[in-house]
Write an enzyme that holds these catalytic residues in place. Structure first.
Site, PDB file in Angstrom:
ATOM      1  N   ASP A  40      -8.885   3.383  10.600  1.00  0.00           N
ATOM      2  CA  ASP A  40      -7.485   3.089  10.305  1.00  0.00           C
ATOM      3  C   ASP A  40      -7.053   1.824  11.045  1.00  0.00           C
ATOM      4  O   ASP A  40      -7.069   1.782  12.271  1.00  0.00           O
ATOM      5  CB  ASP A  40      -6.635   4.278  10.753  1.00  0.00           C
ATOM      6  CG  ASP A  40      -5.228   4.271  10.172  1.00  0.00           C
ATOM      7  OD1 ASP A  40      -4.825   3.258   9.606  1.00  0.00           O
ATOM      8  OD2 ASP A  40      -4.546   5.306  10.287  1.00  0.00           O
ATOM      9  N   ASP A  41      -6.682   0.795  10.298  1.00  0.00           N
ATOM     10  CA  ASP A  41      -6.223  -0.474  10.886  1.00  0.00           C
ATOM     11  C   ASP A  41      -7.312  -1.173  11.700  1.00  0.00           C
ATOM     12  O   ASP A  41      -7.015  -1.859  12.683  1.00  0.00           O
ATOM     13  CB  ASP A  41      -5.008  -0.272  11.792  1.00  0.00           C
ATOM     14  CG  ASP A  41      -3.701  -0.126  11.015  1.00  0.00           C
ATOM     15  OD1 ASP A  41      -3.759   0.054   9.790  1.00  0.00           O
ATOM     16  OD2 ASP A  41      -2.626  -0.196  11.640  1.00  0.00           O
ATOM     17  N   CYS A  78      -2.684   1.340   4.379  1.00  0.00           N
ATOM     18  CA  CYS A  78      -3.175   2.709   4.501  1.00  0.00           C
ATOM     19  C   CYS A  78      -2.971   3.555   3.251  1.00  0.00           C
ATOM     20  O   CYS A  78      -3.936   4.091   2.689  1.00  0.00           O
ATOM     21  CB  CYS A  78      -2.533   3.382   5.712  1.00  0.00           C
ATOM     22  SG  CYS A  78      -0.764   3.072   5.887  1.00  0.00           S
ATOM     23  N   ARG A  82      -5.978   4.789   0.574  1.00  0.00           N
ATOM     24  CA  ARG A  82      -6.380   6.195   0.499  1.00  0.00           C
ATOM     25  C   ARG A  82      -6.257   6.719  -0.926  1.00  0.00           C
ATOM     26  O   ARG A  82      -7.110   7.489  -1.394  1.00  0.00           O
ATOM     27  CB  ARG A  82      -5.539   7.021   1.481  1.00  0.00           C
ATOM     28  CG  ARG A  82      -5.891   6.729   2.913  1.00  0.00           C
ATOM     29  CD  ARG A  82      -4.778   7.066   3.911  1.00  0.00           C
ATOM     30  NE  ARG A  82      -4.887   6.159   5.044  1.00  0.00           N
ATOM     31  CZ  ARG A  82      -5.707   6.346   6.069  1.00  0.00           C
ATOM     32  NH1 ARG A  82      -6.460   7.420   6.124  1.00  0.00           N
ATOM     33  NH2 ARG A  82      -5.771   5.461   7.044  1.00  0.00           N
ATOM     34  N   LYS A 139      -6.651  12.023   8.583  1.00  0.00           N
ATOM     35  CA  LYS A 139      -5.325  11.584   8.126  1.00  0.00           C
ATOM     36  C   LYS A 139      -5.234  11.614   6.600  1.00  0.00           C
ATOM     37  O   LYS A 139      -6.061  11.034   5.913  1.00  0.00           O
ATOM     38  CB  LYS A 139      -5.075  10.170   8.660  1.00  0.00           C
ATOM     39  CG  LYS A 139      -3.816   9.489   8.169  1.00  0.00           C
ATOM     40  CD  LYS A 139      -3.658   8.149   8.868  1.00  0.00           C
ATOM     41  CE  LYS A 139      -2.586   7.288   8.231  1.00  0.00           C
ATOM     42  NZ  LYS A 139      -2.396   6.013   8.953  1.00  0.00           N
ATOM     43  N   HIS A 141      -1.856  11.205   4.370  1.00  0.00           N
ATOM     44  CA  HIS A 141      -0.951  10.076   4.148  1.00  0.00           C
ATOM     45  C   HIS A 141      -0.781   9.692   2.673  1.00  0.00           C
ATOM     46  O   HIS A 141      -0.470   8.542   2.357  1.00  0.00           O
ATOM     47  CB  HIS A 141      -1.416   8.860   4.961  1.00  0.00           C
ATOM     48  CG  HIS A 141      -0.279   7.969   5.398  1.00  0.00           C
ATOM     49  ND1 HIS A 141       0.990   8.433   5.667  1.00  0.00           N
ATOM     50  CD2 HIS A 141      -0.232   6.629   5.624  1.00  0.00           C
ATOM     51  CE1 HIS A 141       1.763   7.427   6.039  1.00  0.00           C
ATOM     52  NE2 HIS A 141       1.056   6.329   6.011  1.00  0.00           N
ATOM     53  N   HIS A 232      -5.542   2.779  14.795  1.00  0.00           N
ATOM     54  CA  HIS A 232      -4.125   2.512  14.504  1.00  0.00           C
ATOM     55  C   HIS A 232      -3.285   2.708  15.771  1.00  0.00           C
ATOM     56  O   HIS A 232      -3.567   3.591  16.577  1.00  0.00           O
ATOM     57  CB  HIS A 232      -3.677   3.486  13.409  1.00  0.00           C
ATOM     58  CG  HIS A 232      -2.345   3.189  12.788  1.00  0.00           C
ATOM     59  ND1 HIS A 232      -1.155   3.213  13.482  1.00  0.00           N
ATOM     60  CD2 HIS A 232      -2.014   2.874  11.504  1.00  0.00           C
ATOM     61  CE1 HIS A 232      -0.160   2.932  12.661  1.00  0.00           C
ATOM     62  NE2 HIS A 232      -0.652   2.718  11.447  1.00  0.00           N
ATOM     63  N   ASP A 336      -9.438   1.009   6.209  1.00  0.00           N
ATOM     64  CA  ASP A 336      -8.409   1.055   5.165  1.00  0.00           C
ATOM     65  C   ASP A 336      -7.682  -0.262   4.956  1.00  0.00           C
ATOM     66  O   ASP A 336      -7.071  -0.483   3.908  1.00  0.00           O
ATOM     67  CB  ASP A 336      -7.406   2.176   5.442  1.00  0.00           C
ATOM     68  CG  ASP A 336      -6.585   1.970   6.708  1.00  0.00           C
ATOM     69  OD1 ASP A 336      -6.931   1.098   7.531  1.00  0.00           O
ATOM     70  OD2 ASP A 336      -5.593   2.711   6.890  1.00  0.00           O
ATOM     71  N   ASN A 337      -7.710  -1.139   5.923  1.00  0.00           N
ATOM     72  CA  ASN A 337      -7.107  -2.476   5.806  1.00  0.00           C
ATOM     73  C   ASN A 337      -7.543  -3.301   7.000  1.00  0.00           C
ATOM     74  O   ASN A 337      -8.268  -2.810   7.865  1.00  0.00           O
ATOM     75  CB  ASN A 337      -5.575  -2.415   5.722  1.00  0.00           C
ATOM     76  CG  ASN A 337      -4.911  -1.502   6.736  1.00  0.00           C
ATOM     77  OD1 ASN A 337      -4.351  -0.462   6.374  1.00  0.00           O
ATOM     78  ND2 ASN A 337      -4.982  -1.858   8.005  1.00  0.00           N
ATOM     79  N   LYS A 381      -3.240  -6.844   7.969  1.00  0.00           N
ATOM     80  CA  LYS A 381      -2.832  -5.664   7.206  1.00  0.00           C
ATOM     81  C   LYS A 381      -1.585  -5.973   6.373  1.00  0.00           C
ATOM     82  O   LYS A 381      -0.655  -6.637   6.845  1.00  0.00           O
ATOM     83  CB  LYS A 381      -2.524  -4.534   8.192  1.00  0.00           C
ATOM     84  CG  LYS A 381      -1.833  -3.315   7.625  1.00  0.00           C
ATOM     85  CD  LYS A 381      -1.501  -2.344   8.743  1.00  0.00           C
ATOM     86  CE  LYS A 381      -0.763  -1.116   8.239  1.00  0.00           C
ATOM     87  NZ  LYS A 381      -0.449  -0.173   9.340  1.00  0.00           N
TER      88      LYS A 381
END
Length: 522
Positions: A40-41, A78, A82, A139, A141, A232, A336-337, A381
């Site tokens: 994540d991130d 994010c 996903r 996660k 989301h 993140h 994710d990014n 991001k």
């Protein structure tokens, strides 16, 4: 990097089969287990096998005995990522063109509704048709309300954070958005002490594997989706992990970024002709920074978070080895990014004297270090420049990958993961899926590739066709054009030299946007 000393130091070893990476066997005679791990991130160059100085021996080992995809793309943020990963479609087609809707909202159904569209099947739902058991630890989301939770979208078991960012040591209740953790369909509260989000996600992932092996025969495959919240913000880590990076970042972001670039070129991940973009004016030179100690601490904590995630991945690999499922398990790792330039005001929750990284702190590493994370690319991001959408991707499958250790430069996208998984599971894809299967890459071949790849997120837009990329920033109506074969770092905008190409690619983007619902934003 020498992996064995690190593995011994951390007290975790897998068998010689996995550690030494035995030669891949012929194509398996039964469908594989599938594990998709999502960071994540996390930026393009944070892990060791993609140029980073952070210790990630388990991911690096997977890379050395698997494949590294250097031009793989996510959906810039994010929630859209996903949704795309889980459905094999562009985010708007899955109801997630923007961000997730809140618990108390009544969104307009459509491309921006903020939860997964019930009419679009998830990967878990499709794989269940092929006798897979499906598990998720991490996660979610992509749907805050209980009717949109994982168990309603094809997962047999679930543990994790329904919402977006949260403290790693607790679930904070007094934030603007309600934060929820869930075990299966029941709200779950972490213990007051001894809880750390990354460890909990890894713990339940290993538990699901152990329970699956104990209750099912080897002819029943599993799909496990492990979306970590790390790294993140907020920056939270154990001091025992942070201490390993004390002093590493004292040289500053300029030096770290150049070192990463040099390693990326030397390893063949990027082309040395792609000149490193200049530091933007919004980031000061390290020599001009006054609070160097605090800035160095921010990145040390971030590194510790990535390190801890890698340790969790190591535990998952160890369980796979102990249960004799490692040989026929496909493992895919990506982010994710790109790295996040977001700031969270550096506020402390309870104790104003807390150091960054401690439980009572709540901080981000911000733009200067995000620029390092995304080396060698521009932007961050939520942007559709390479810094926002390029992800490192590692694929490992002991029984199914021929010629392990290869680097794959052909462009790919999250939408390809559904098509790949369906082929491996023996399920016929639907004609409406936009992705292509990556299986030929596993077999040492090269598929035809995409005619075009497309993006839109909160005004940022892009289309890539072959080596050409047309991209628009978040706050402008002007297209930029780059030849990524010669300039993937997007330094030289050549839109003025190729007006007809810009016109053609713009028309293609407009057509895609109409079909996918980009213009239906409420």
């Amino acid at each position: 990097m020498h992996y064995l000393p690190l593995l011994l130091r951390r007290g975790l070893l897998v068998s010689c089969f996995f550690l030494l990476g035995c030669k891949a066997a012929p194509k398996p005679d039964r469908v594989p287990n599938i594990i998709i791990i999502l960071a994540d991130d996390m930026g393009y160059s944070d892990v060791g096998s993609f140029g980073g100085e952070i210790e990630t021996p388990y991911l690096d080992m997977l890379a050395s005995r698997g494949l590294r995809f250097t031009q793989f793309y996510n959906a810039a943020r994010c929630c859209p990522t996903r949704a795309s990963l889980l459905t094999g479609r562009y985010p708007h087609q899955a109801g997630m063109g923007g961000m997730v809707s809140s618990l108390d909202s009544e969104p307009t159904p459509g491309p921006y509704q903020g939860y997964l569209d019930e009419r679009v099947a998830t990967l878990a739902e499709r794989l269940k048709a092929a006798n897979y058991k499906t598990y998720l630890s991490g996660k979610w989301h992509v749907g805050e309300k209980a009717v949109h939770w994982p168990r309603q979208r094809g997962f047999d078991r679930y543990f994790g954070l329904i919402s977006g960012a949260s403290s790693y040591f607790e679930v904070i209740k007094d934030q603007p958005r309600v934060r929820q953790m869930v075990l299966d369909d029941t709200p779950w509260e972490p213990p007051a002490d001894g809880f750390y989000m990354t460890d909990a996600i890894a713990d339940y992932a290993t538990r699901f594997i152990e329970e699956h092996v104990a209750t099912h025969t080897r002819r029943t495959p599993f799909f496990l989706y492990v979306p970590f919240t790390a790294p993140h913000w907020p920056l939270h880590a154990f001091e025992s992990d942070i201490v390993r990076y004390e002093g590493v970042y004292d040289v500053g972001w300029d030096s770290i970024r150049v070192a990463r670039y040099d390693r990326l070129v030397a390893s063949g991940i990027i082309d040395g002709r792609w000149a490193l973009p200049s530091r933007p004016a919004s980031i000061p030179a390290w020599e001009d920074v006054e609070d160097k100690e605090e800035w160095s601490r921010r990145m040390a904590v971030y590194a510790a978070m990535v390190d801890r995630m890698d340790q969790g991945i190591g535990r998952i690999l160890s369980v796979l080895d102990e249960t004799s499922t490692i040989r026929n398990t496909l493992i895919i790792f990506l982010s994710d990014n790109g790295g996040s330039a977001e700031g969270v005001a550096g506020r402390n929750l309870h104790d104003e004297n807390s150091r960054i990284g401690e439980r009572d702190s709540y901080a981000a590493y911000r733009e200067p270090w995000a620029f390092v994370s995304n080396t060698p690319f521009r932007q961050y991001k939520a942007w559709t420049h390479e810094g926002g959408i390029a992800t490192p991707m590692i694929v490992y499958w002991m029984r199914g990958i021929q010629e392990p250790g290869r680097i794959v430069h052909q462009p790919g996208h999250l939408i390809d993961l559904m098509s790949t998984s369906l082929e491996l599971a023996g399920i016929a894809p639907t004609d409406s899926l936009p992705g292509i299967s990556l299986v030929p890459h596993f077999e040492g071949e090269t598929p035809a590739g995409h005619d075009g790849l497309y993006w839109e997120h909160q005004g940022a837009q892009a289309v890539r066709q072959g080596p050409w990329k047309l991209v628009k920033g978040r706050n402008t109506d002007t297209w930029e054009l780059y030849n990524l074969a010669a300039d993937r770092n997007e330094r030289y905008n050549v839109a003025g030299q190729y007006p007809e190409l810009v016109k053609k690619m713009d028309a293609d983007w407009q057509e895609w946007a109409t079909i996918t619902g980009v213009f239906e934003r409420p």
